[in-house]
Design a protein around this motif. Structure first.
Motif, PDB file in Angstrom:
ATOM      1  N   UNK A 114       0.815  -1.225   0.000  1.00 25.52           N
ATOM      2  CA  UNK A 114       0.000   0.000   0.000  1.00 25.52           C
ATOM      3  C   UNK A 114       0.844   1.269   0.000  1.00 25.52           C
ATOM      4  N   UNK A 115       2.005   1.239   0.656  1.00 25.98           N
ATOM      5  CA  UNK A 115       2.835   2.453   0.674  1.00 25.98           C
ATOM      6  C   UNK A 115       3.403   2.736  -0.718  1.00 25.98           C
ATOM      7  N   UNK A 116       3.806   1.700  -1.444  1.00 26.73           N
ATOM      8  CA  UNK A 116       4.275   1.880  -2.825  1.00 26.73           C
ATOM      9  C   UNK A 116       3.162   2.443  -3.693  1.00 26.73           C
ATOM     10  N   UNK A 117       1.997   1.839  -3.588  1.00 27.63           N
ATOM     11  CA  UNK A 117       0.856   2.268  -4.400  1.00 27.63           C
ATOM     12  C   UNK A 117       0.488   3.718  -4.104  1.00 27.63           C
ATOM     13  N   UNK A 118       0.492   4.085  -2.836  1.00 24.35           N
ATOM     14  CA  UNK A 118       0.165   5.449  -2.446  1.00 24.35           C
ATOM     15  C   UNK A 118       1.166   6.448  -3.028  1.00 24.35           C
ATOM     16  N   UNK A 119       2.458   6.143  -2.907  1.00 20.02           N
ATOM     17  CA  UNK A 119       3.482   7.027  -3.475  1.00 20.02           C
ATOM     18  C   UNK A 119       3.345   7.130  -4.990  1.00 20.02           C
ATOM     19  N   UNK A 120       3.086   5.999  -5.648  1.00 19.27           N
ATOM     20  CA  UNK A 120       2.934   6.004  -7.109  1.00 19.27           C
ATOM     21  C   UNK A 120       1.801   6.942  -7.525  1.00 19.27           C
ATOM     22  N   UNK A 121       0.678   6.843  -6.838  1.00 17.78           N
ATOM     23  CA  UNK A 121      -0.465   7.684  -7.189  1.00 17.78           C
ATOM     24  C   UNK A 121      -0.215   9.154  -6.870  1.00 17.78           C
ATOM     25  N   UNK A 122       0.387   9.414  -5.726  1.00 19.16           N
ATOM     26  CA  UNK A 122       0.585  10.799  -5.291  1.00 19.16           C
ATOM     27  C   UNK A 122       1.709  11.518  -6.015  1.00 19.16           C
TER      28      UNK A 122
END
Length: 138
Positions: free
Chosen positions: A28-36
């Motif tokens: 989830x932290x990777x996904x969040x950074x990717x989106x943001x």
């Protein structure tokens, strides 16, 4: 009804779509950074069901990348991918500085070359351009 939503940055939706097409699992932290940290996200919905997503990663001056063009399998072949890639290209055109060239790049999944060619992309290598390269850091 098919609709495209701009800048919908929902981690669970992103992870769901990636899973539906069998892509590498992210936490989830990777996904969040990717989106943001991308410039633009377009998410495709059929009514309230997420069925696709495309992201643009860019320096907004010289180069932009289409990243994560996803259409869930049951919606592939219905021109939704074309609608989405046209939206992504339109966005990049809108941020390109006047009277300049900007490179728009992507990494194509094997077997999807013809789809991207229909939308103006060329395969590398060419007589002037070397092959695309990649390195996975693990």
């Amino acid at each position: 009804m098919i609709r495209i939503v701009e800048d919908f940055k929902d981690v669970d939706t992103y992870l769901y779509l990636r899973d539906k097409v069998g892509w590498v699992k992210l936490d989830k932290s990777q996904a969040s950074l990717a989106l943001n940290n991308c410039q633009k996200i377009f998410t495709v919905f059929d009514d309230d069901k997420p069925i696709g997503m495309g992201r643009v990663v860019s320096d907004l001056a010289v180069i932009s990348y289409i990243q994560d063009l996803i259409i869930v399998p049951e919606y592939q072949g219905k021109h939704i991918g074309s609608m989405l890639i046209n939206k992504l290209i339109e966005y990049v055109e809108s941020v390109r500085l006047p009277n300049t060239k900007m490179m728009l790049c992507l990494m194509c999944a094997k077997g999807r070359e013809e789809f991207y060619k229909k939308h103006g992309f060329i395969e590398r290598p060419t007589s002037d351009l070397g092959p695309g390269m990649i390195q996975y850091l693990v």
